[in-house]
Design a protein around this motif. Structure first.
Motif, mmCIF file in Angstrom:
data_model
loop_
_atom_site.group_PDB
_atom_site.id
_atom_site.type_symbol
_atom_site.label_atom_id
_atom_site.label_comp_id
_atom_site.label_asym_id
_atom_site.label_seq_id
_atom_site.Cartn_x
_atom_site.Cartn_y
_atom_site.Cartn_z
ATOM 1 N N LYS A 104 0.808 -1.163 0.053
ATOM 2 C CA LYS A 104 0.117 -0.083 -0.050
ATOM 3 C C LYS A 104 1.002 1.158 -0.135
ATOM 4 O O LYS A 104 1.675 1.665 0.965
ATOM 5 C CB LYS A 104 -0.855 0.092 1.418
ATOM 6 N N THR A 133 -0.301 -0.337 6.106
ATOM 7 C CA THR A 133 -0.577 0.301 7.060
ATOM 8 C C THR A 133 -2.141 0.436 6.951
ATOM 9 O O THR A 133 -2.665 1.546 6.654
ATOM 10 C CB THR A 133 0.087 1.962 7.197
ATOM 11 N N GLU A 173 -9.170 3.508 2.572
ATOM 12 C CA GLU A 173 -8.705 3.700 0.931
ATOM 13 C C GLU A 173 -7.741 2.702 0.564
ATOM 14 O O GLU A 173 -7.491 2.259 -0.394
ATOM 15 C CB GLU A 173 -8.446 5.144 0.608
ATOM 16 N N ASP A 201 1.758 6.429 5.338
ATOM 17 C CA ASP A 201 0.948 5.566 4.856
ATOM 18 C C ASP A 201 1.123 4.804 3.767
ATOM 19 O O ASP A 201 0.367 4.296 3.109
ATOM 20 C CB ASP A 201 -0.644 6.232 4.758
ATOM 21 N N ASP A 249 -2.541 10.244 3.532
ATOM 22 C CA ASP A 249 -4.046 9.817 3.862
ATOM 23 C C ASP A 249 -4.482 10.823 4.761
ATOM 24 O O ASP A 249 -4.597 10.843 6.026
ATOM 25 C CB ASP A 249 -3.942 8.381 4.476
HETATM 26 ZN ZN ZN Z 1 -4.670 5.020 4.946
#
Ligand code: ZN
Ligand code: BES
Ligand code: MN
Length: 499
Positions: free
Chosen positions: A265, A375, A349, A288, A270
């Motif tokens: 990710k 995360t 997300e 993030d 974020d």
């Molecule tokens: Zn996030």
């Protein structure tokens, strides 16, 4: 990137200058070399131990400044403690470096000998790895050294005096590659989002080409053509375009062998989007992208140590922002898999990004196994604190291997449950699924969301929200971004996927 610590291994017969570290076991158990330094100093060292009540307890230290009769400016005694539990040489290297840094001791040397005799070359290489990891600090934006910027005081080089320097140096090669990977991951996590957006991150990943990694960067047009609508929906509120990076290391003797895949990710920041996060602590969301950072660091380490494995690393790079073009709660979006998703919270997300990255890696590479890192949830910190990352898997064997690799490296994992009762929470009236479950077990419903994008491949998901950033400081890490996962997955590859 700050200059990494230079480590040299040299024969025991030379005389150390500067600060010399002597390793001392339980009840002042000293190697021959330590005793001879004491003898040269007329017994001054052991006398200082008595006065300072230093008995060699684990993690204790005592320094003797400018002892008579020896070349060294300072003798630094570091306690190893009792033989049980077994010595962790990476940790010892970390605490040696910690002691050297706090004393601004440079140049510095360690004598690779204990009362048991010469330290094995592999253990010395581990010690050096621990020292390199501890000496890391994020200095990219510091225009001058400062007190809170400790490892500016780190010795630029560390000399290890030992019985078999060539062997130790040889063993250190792969650890240095590993340390470079960990420190790259830390650099990426520590760097703020204004200078590390999706495009800049992709450029950093492209540099892995120098190490022999094949790197492809997919741009907006390519992502649209692939119908990565879930990943794109997350980035659509940002002024900065999204990217997907594919990194391939082909090190197996069978170049056609199916790879092991790592998926990260990479939300460079974020905010939560329209379901915005509170202001307090939001700056931490620059981290993030720690999953993507780990995958990038791992691919660098595998390439630099020429691992005998075919590995692919995929990172989804986006920024989650609120704006006039951002996705809204209630929006129904598509995904590369064809499944539709009702977005009830734009702050959930990461799973949207991973959904498309996971689908893509399976379609294109048919990997042997997939490990994703993200995360992903605050809930994993509620469950496990900062000591373990959450491990979710559809495969007991892979989960067991990961757990063992975690115990071996100290990057520990704790397996979390998965079953259909949790999965049901994601059912939606309006689409194939919702992007959030109920109020409880948030890290588990998040894992189930990902599972809906896994076909029949062995897969594990690591929720690293508690361990990859703002993590506990350890003997081998003083940095906000810990680089979690690089050592863990390098070990997984070494033990189960190489050859
Ligand atoms: Zn996030
Ligand atoms: N990036 C966060 C998770 C996170 C929180 C990581 C704190 C590190 C520290 C993730 O995108 C997120 O916001 N998750 C939400 C999910 C919720 C909306 C279902 C969360 O954990 O609150
Ligand atoms: Mn979020």
């Amino acid at each position: 990137m700050p200059d990494p610590l230079e480590v040299r291994f040299v024969p025991l017969d030379r005389t150390p200058k500067g600060t010399v570290v002597v390793l001392v076991g339980h009840e002042l158990a000293m190697a021959a070399s330590g005793k001879s330094i004491d003898r040269a100093a007329g017994g001054q060292i052991l006398k200082a131990c008595k006065v300072g009540r230093f008995v060699g307890a684990r993690k204790s230290a005592l320094e003797v400044l400018s002892p008579n009769g020896v070349d060294a400016d300072r003798v630094l005694l570091i306690g190893l403690g009792e033989a049980e539990p077994a010595l962790d040489w990476v940790e010892i290297g970390g605490s040696v470096m910690g002691q050297l840094i706090s004393r601004k001791a440079k140049p510095a040397a360690v004598i690779g000998e204990t009362s048991e005799g010469p330290v094995a070359p592999a253990d010395l290489a581990d010690l050096a790895l621990g020292a390199v990891l501890r000496s890391y600090s994020f200095r990219k934006f510091k225009t001058k050294p400062s007190a809170d910027n400790d490892s500016a005081a780190a010795p630029g080089e560390l000399t290890v005096y030992c019985r078999a320097p060539e062997e130790a140096a040889e063993a250190f090669q792969r650890r240095r590659a590993l340390a470079e990977g960990v420190n790259l991951a830390r650099d990426l996590v520590n760097e703020p989002a204004n200078t590390l957006g999706p495009v800049e991150f992709a450029e950093r990943a492209q540099r892995l080409a120098d190490a022999g990694v094949e790197v492809e960067v997919l741009d907006m047009a390519q992502l649209e053509a692939l119908k990565m609508q879930a990943l794109l929906a997350v980035g659509q509120g940002s002024a900065r375009p999204s990217r997907l990076v594919v990194m391939q290391w082909t090190g197996s003797s069978n170049r056609k062998a199916k790879p092991i895949a790592f998926v990260g990710k990479g939300v460079v920041f974020d905010t939560g989007g329209i379901s915005m996060k509170p202001a307090k602590g939001m700056e931490d969301m620059k981290g993030d992208m720690a999953g993507a950072a780990c995958v990038t660091g791992l691919m660098l380490a595998l390439a630099k140590r020429k691992a005998a494995v075919n590995a692919v690393g995929i990172i989804g790079l986006v920024e989650n922002m609120p704006s006039g073009t951002a996705m809204r709660p209630g929006d129904i979006i598509g995904s590369m898999s064809g499944q539709t998703i009702e977005v009830l919270n734009t702050d959930a997300e990461g799973r949207l990004v991973l959904a498309d990255a996971l689908w893509y890696v399976q379609e294109r590479f048919k990997p042997k196994a997939i490990v994703d890192l993200a995360t992903l949830t605050g809930a994993i910190m509620v469950a496990l604190g900062k000591e373990h990352a959450g491990l979710f898997s559809n495969n007991d064997r892979l989960a067991g291997w990961l757990k063992e690799a975690g115990d071996a490296t100290g990057e520990r994992l704790w397996r979390m449950p998965m079953d259909t009762a949790y999965d049901k929470e994601l059912d939606s009236k309006n689409a194939d699924m919702k992007n959030i479950g109920g109020a409880y077990g948030g890290s588990i419903t998040a894992a189930h969301f990902l599972k809906r994008f896994i076909q029949d491949t062995a897969w594990a998901h690591l929720d690293i929200a508690g361990v990859a950033m703002a993590s506990n400081r350890t003997e081998t890490n003083e940095s906000w971004g810990s680089g979690f996962g690089v050592r863990l997955l390098d070990r997984l590859v070494t033990d189960h996927y190489e050859g």
